[in-house]
Design a protein around this motif. Structure first.
Motif, PDB file in Angstrom:
ATOM      1  N   PHE A   1     -47.949 -48.468  62.173  1.00 46.16           N
ATOM      2  CA  PHE A   1     -48.502 -49.161  61.007  1.00 46.16           C
ATOM      3  C   PHE A   1     -49.910 -48.677  60.651  1.00 46.16           C
ATOM      4  O   PHE A   1     -50.442 -48.996  59.593  1.00 46.16           O
ATOM      5  CB  PHE A   1     -48.504 -50.675  61.228  1.00 46.16           C
ATOM      6  CG  PHE A   1     -49.341 -51.153  62.377  1.00 46.16           C
ATOM      7  CD1 PHE A   1     -50.712 -51.364  62.245  1.00 46.16           C
ATOM      8  CD2 PHE A   1     -48.748 -51.391  63.615  1.00 46.16           C
ATOM      9  CE1 PHE A   1     -51.477 -51.794  63.305  1.00 46.16           C
ATOM     10  CE2 PHE A   1     -49.513 -51.827  64.688  1.00 46.16           C
ATOM     11  CZ  PHE A   1     -50.886 -52.028  64.530  1.00 46.16           C
ATOM     12  N   GLU A   2     -50.522 -47.891  61.548  1.00 42.70           N
ATOM     13  CA  GLU A   2     -51.840 -47.330  61.259  1.00 42.70           C
ATOM     14  C   GLU A   2     -51.759 -45.863  60.834  1.00 42.70           C
ATOM     15  O   GLU A   2     -52.785 -45.226  60.613  1.00 42.70           O
ATOM     16  CB  GLU A   2     -52.750 -47.446  62.492  1.00 42.70           C
ATOM     17  CG  GLU A   2     -53.096 -48.878  62.884  1.00 42.70           C
ATOM     18  CD  GLU A   2     -54.023 -48.934  64.083  1.00 42.70           C
ATOM     19  OE1 GLU A   2     -54.508 -47.855  64.508  1.00 42.70           O
ATOM     20  OE2 GLU A   2     -54.264 -50.043  64.607  1.00 42.70           O
ATOM     21  N   TRP A   3     -50.548 -45.344  60.684  1.00 37.69           N
ATOM     22  CA  TRP A   3     -50.371 -43.926  60.389  1.00 37.69           C
ATOM     23  C   TRP A   3     -49.585 -43.760  59.099  1.00 37.69           C
ATOM     24  O   TRP A   3     -48.530 -44.350  58.912  1.00 37.69           O
ATOM     25  CB  TRP A   3     -49.630 -43.243  61.538  1.00 37.69           C
ATOM     26  CG  TRP A   3     -49.439 -41.776  61.352  1.00 37.69           C
ATOM     27  CD1 TRP A   3     -48.278 -41.102  61.160  1.00 37.69           C
ATOM     28  CD2 TRP A   3     -50.467 -40.787  61.348  1.00 37.69           C
ATOM     29  NE1 TRP A   3     -48.493 -39.772  61.039  1.00 37.69           N
ATOM     30  CE2 TRP A   3     -49.843 -39.540  61.154  1.00 37.69           C
ATOM     31  CE3 TRP A   3     -51.864 -40.832  61.500  1.00 37.69           C
ATOM     32  CZ2 TRP A   3     -50.562 -38.345  61.093  1.00 37.69           C
ATOM     33  CZ3 TRP A   3     -52.575 -39.646  61.440  1.00 37.69           C
ATOM     34  CH2 TRP A   3     -51.931 -38.422  61.237  1.00 37.69           C
ATOM     35  N   GLU A   4     -50.089 -42.930  58.211  1.00 38.98           N
ATOM     36  CA  GLU A   4     -49.460 -42.764  56.905  1.00 38.98           C
ATOM     37  C   GLU A   4     -48.497 -41.573  56.856  1.00 38.98           C
ATOM     38  O   GLU A   4     -47.680 -41.477  55.935  1.00 38.98           O
ATOM     39  CB  GLU A   4     -50.535 -42.593  55.816  1.00 38.98           C
ATOM     40  CG  GLU A   4     -51.409 -43.832  55.629  1.00 38.98           C
ATOM     41  CD  GLU A   4     -52.431 -43.644  54.530  1.00 38.98           C
ATOM     42  OE1 GLU A   4     -52.498 -42.514  53.972  1.00 38.98           O
ATOM     43  OE2 GLU A   4     -53.160 -44.600  54.230  1.00 38.98           O
ATOM     44  N   GLY A   5     -48.592 -40.664  57.797  1.00 39.16           N
ATOM     45  CA  GLY A   5     -47.718 -39.492  57.788  1.00 39.16           C
ATOM     46  C   GLY A   5     -46.360 -39.791  58.389  1.00 39.16           C
ATOM     47  O   GLY A   5     -46.029 -40.941  58.709  1.00 39.16           O
ATOM     48  N   ASP A   6     -45.549 -38.734  58.572  1.00 32.73           N
ATOM     49  CA  ASP A   6     -44.241 -38.923  59.199  1.00 32.73           C
ATOM     50  C   ASP A   6     -44.428 -39.205  60.687  1.00 32.73           C
ATOM     51  O   ASP A   6     -45.455 -38.850  61.280  1.00 32.73           O
ATOM     52  CB  ASP A   6     -43.358 -37.694  58.989  1.00 32.73           C
ATOM     53  CG  ASP A   6     -43.953 -36.450  59.617  1.00 32.73           C
ATOM     54  OD1 ASP A   6     -43.544 -36.121  60.737  1.00 32.73           O
ATOM     55  OD2 ASP A   6     -44.856 -35.844  58.998  1.00 32.73           O
ATOM     56  N   ASP A   7     -43.426 -39.827  61.273  1.00 25.27           N
ATOM     57  CA  ASP A   7     -43.554 -40.300  62.658  1.00 25.27           C
ATOM     58  C   ASP A   7     -43.782 -39.153  63.639  1.00 25.27           C
ATOM     59  O   ASP A   7     -44.529 -39.296  64.612  1.00 25.27           O
ATOM     60  CB  ASP A   7     -42.310 -41.086  63.064  1.00 25.27           C
ATOM     61  CG  ASP A   7     -42.467 -41.741  64.423  1.00 25.27           C
ATOM     62  OD1 ASP A   7     -43.271 -42.691  64.542  1.00 25.27           O
ATOM     63  OD2 ASP A   7     -41.814 -41.285  65.383  1.00 25.27           O
TER      64      ASP A   7
ATOM     65  N   GLN B   1     -45.830 -34.605  67.803  1.00 23.14           N
ATOM     66  CA  GLN B   1     -47.227 -34.298  68.122  1.00 23.14           C
ATOM     67  C   GLN B   1     -47.712 -35.089  69.326  1.00 23.14           C
ATOM     68  O   GLN B   1     -48.474 -34.581  70.157  1.00 23.14           O
ATOM     69  CB  GLN B   1     -48.118 -34.585  66.915  1.00 23.14           C
ATOM     70  CG  GLN B   1     -49.573 -34.195  67.116  1.00 23.14           C
ATOM     71  CD  GLN B   1     -49.735 -32.727  67.427  1.00 23.14           C
ATOM     72  OE1 GLN B   1     -49.186 -31.873  66.733  1.00 23.14           O
ATOM     73  NE2 GLN B   1     -50.493 -32.413  68.473  1.00 23.14           N
ATOM     74  N   ARG B   2     -47.295 -36.343  69.451  1.00 22.40           N
ATOM     75  CA  ARG B   2     -47.772 -37.180  70.546  1.00 22.40           C
ATOM     76  C   ARG B   2     -47.306 -36.656  71.908  1.00 22.40           C
ATOM     77  O   ARG B   2     -47.983 -36.858  72.916  1.00 22.40           O
ATOM     78  CB  ARG B   2     -47.358 -38.644  70.350  1.00 22.40           C
ATOM     79  CG  ARG B   2     -45.870 -38.897  70.152  1.00 22.40           C
ATOM     80  CD  ARG B   2     -45.662 -40.329  69.662  1.00 22.40           C
ATOM     81  NE  ARG B   2     -44.277 -40.713  69.460  1.00 22.40           N
ATOM     82  CZ  ARG B   2     -43.581 -40.480  68.343  1.00 22.40           C
ATOM     83  NH1 ARG B   2     -44.155 -39.838  67.328  1.00 22.40           N
ATOM     84  NH2 ARG B   2     -42.331 -40.882  68.224  1.00 22.40           N
ATOM     85  N   CYS B   3     -46.152 -35.994  71.940  1.00 26.22           N
ATOM     86  CA  CYS B   3     -45.685 -35.395  73.190  1.00 26.22           C
ATOM     87  C   CYS B   3     -46.440 -34.101  73.487  1.00 26.22           C
ATOM     88  O   CYS B   3     -46.887 -33.872  74.613  1.00 26.22           O
ATOM     89  CB  CYS B   3     -44.187 -35.123  73.119  1.00 26.22           C
ATOM     90  SG  CYS B   3     -43.152 -36.599  73.193  1.00 26.22           S
ATOM     91  N   GLN B   4     -46.576 -33.263  72.481  1.00 28.70           N
ATOM     92  CA  GLN B   4     -47.285 -32.006  72.684  1.00 28.70           C
ATOM     93  C   GLN B   4     -48.728 -32.235  73.134  1.00 28.70           C
ATOM     94  O   GLN B   4     -49.227 -31.558  74.034  1.00 28.70           O
ATOM     95  CB  GLN B   4     -47.274 -31.187  71.390  1.00 28.70           C
ATOM     96  CG  GLN B   4     -45.889 -30.708  70.963  1.00 28.70           C
ATOM     97  CD  GLN B   4     -45.964 -29.798  69.757  1.00 28.70           C
ATOM     98  OE1 GLN B   4     -46.621 -28.754  69.797  1.00 28.70           O
ATOM     99  NE2 GLN B   4     -45.300 -30.181  68.676  1.00 28.70           N
TER     100      GLN B   4
END
Length: 312
Positions: free
Chosen positions: A160-166, A200-203
């Motif tokens: 909910f704080e992120w506007e881009g794709d998941d 991205q969160r995994c990388q």
């Protein structure tokens, strides 16, 4: 951990000499006894990190941890309890040749002994019990092992704080700290391969580890959450490659995908389903499961599973 207890970690260091497994015992200078290498946890350390550091300090040997061998508990003269965690640690000839050990105020000498002779030489029954667990691995023919480390990505910025794709959602500040804190612990197993979901969160979770161990991150959508939710994941192929390689590796993925990763490891090794297998996939962010497999007997199933939680 409790404040009253003193925590320590060590290992049964082993190598093959004349076609027989030999284990390393240390002759301590001040105590005038014979024991397995171990030492107390320093502030901020994890137990695997302590085991690797203490073995290096006491023996000059750089090791990669193997299968966990159990816990030794005994009272100290101060009245506090000492709790020691042990792992197996295979010692390569390169490590032996690179050892910097010299007799010192703590350790007078090192000795490689057969298991039978080591049992007789050790000064404490609690060390013998750990050695007996090690011997059971020898009898089962599963002494040489490698690990698949199933890692859940660190804490990410909430959706909910992120506007881009998941898939592009980054780590939060806490997640960045968690990623950095993972390095020394996971490095204790010396991973040879690092595989990450394309998210991205995994990388970002494995980038600090990649830099520390000098291994490039290989990304794949096959273990991403998007592919899993769309029915396009191919966890079996990713896990199968890692099992066939028989080298320690890290798979960084997502909470919903981790049960599939653990399940595929079980299927690839013929391991019966059980609660201990299923529980290993229920991980918080930045937590990981170390699944130990036999390098020489691939059909012998999962040898052991240990789980580790983040310090932050």
């Amino acid at each position: 951990m409790t404040e009253a207890a003193v925590y320590a970690a060590g290992a049964v260091c082993w190598r093959i000499v004349d076609d027989k497994p030999h284990v390393l015992v240390i002759h301590r200078t001040q105590h005038k006894d014979v024991s397995l290498p171990k030492g107390k946890v320093d502030p901020g350390e994890t137990l695997p990190q302590t085991a690797v550091r203490e073995i290096l300090e006491e023996t000059g040997l750089r090791v990669a941890l193997g299968v966990p061998l159990g816990i030794s508990r005994y009272p100290l003269m101060s009245g506090r309890e000492k709790i020691v965690h042990y792992w197996a640690a295979e010692i390569t000839e390169d490590a032996v040749n690179a050892s910097t050990f010299l007799p010192n105020d703590e350790v007078a000498g090192l000795e490689w002994l057969t298991i039978k002779k080591a049992r007789a030489a050790l000064s404490y029954e609690r060390d013998v019990e750990i050695l007996d667990t090690f011997q059971a691995l020898v009898k089962q023919g599963v002494l040489g092992t490698y690990a698949i480390i199933a890692l859940r990505h660190a804490k990410a910025v909430p959706p909910f704080e992120w506007e881009g794709d998941d898939a592009s959602r980054p780590l939060s500040r806490r997640g960045e700290q968690q990623a950095a804190s993972l390095v020394d612990t996971i490095s204790a197993w010396r991973p040879r391969r690092i595989v990450s979901s394309t998210a991205q969160r995994c990388q970002s979770t494995v980038e600090p580890l990649s830099r520390a161990v000098g291994r490039k991150v290989v990304t794949t959508a096959a273990i991403s959450q998007d592919a899993y939710e769309n029915g396009q994941a191919d966890v079996r192929e990713v896990v199968g490659r890692r099992v066939r390689s028989r080298k320690t590796s890290v798979l960084c993925s997502h909470g919903p995908v981790l049960p599939e990763i653990i399940r595929e490891i079980s299927l690839a090794t013929g391991t019966p389903a059980g609660s201990y297998v299923n529980n290993a996939s229920t991980l918080d962010t930045a937590a990981f499961a170390v699944v130990h497999l036999s390098r020489t007997s691939p059909a012998s199933g999962i040898i052991a599973i240990e789980t580790h939680s983040p310090r932050l």
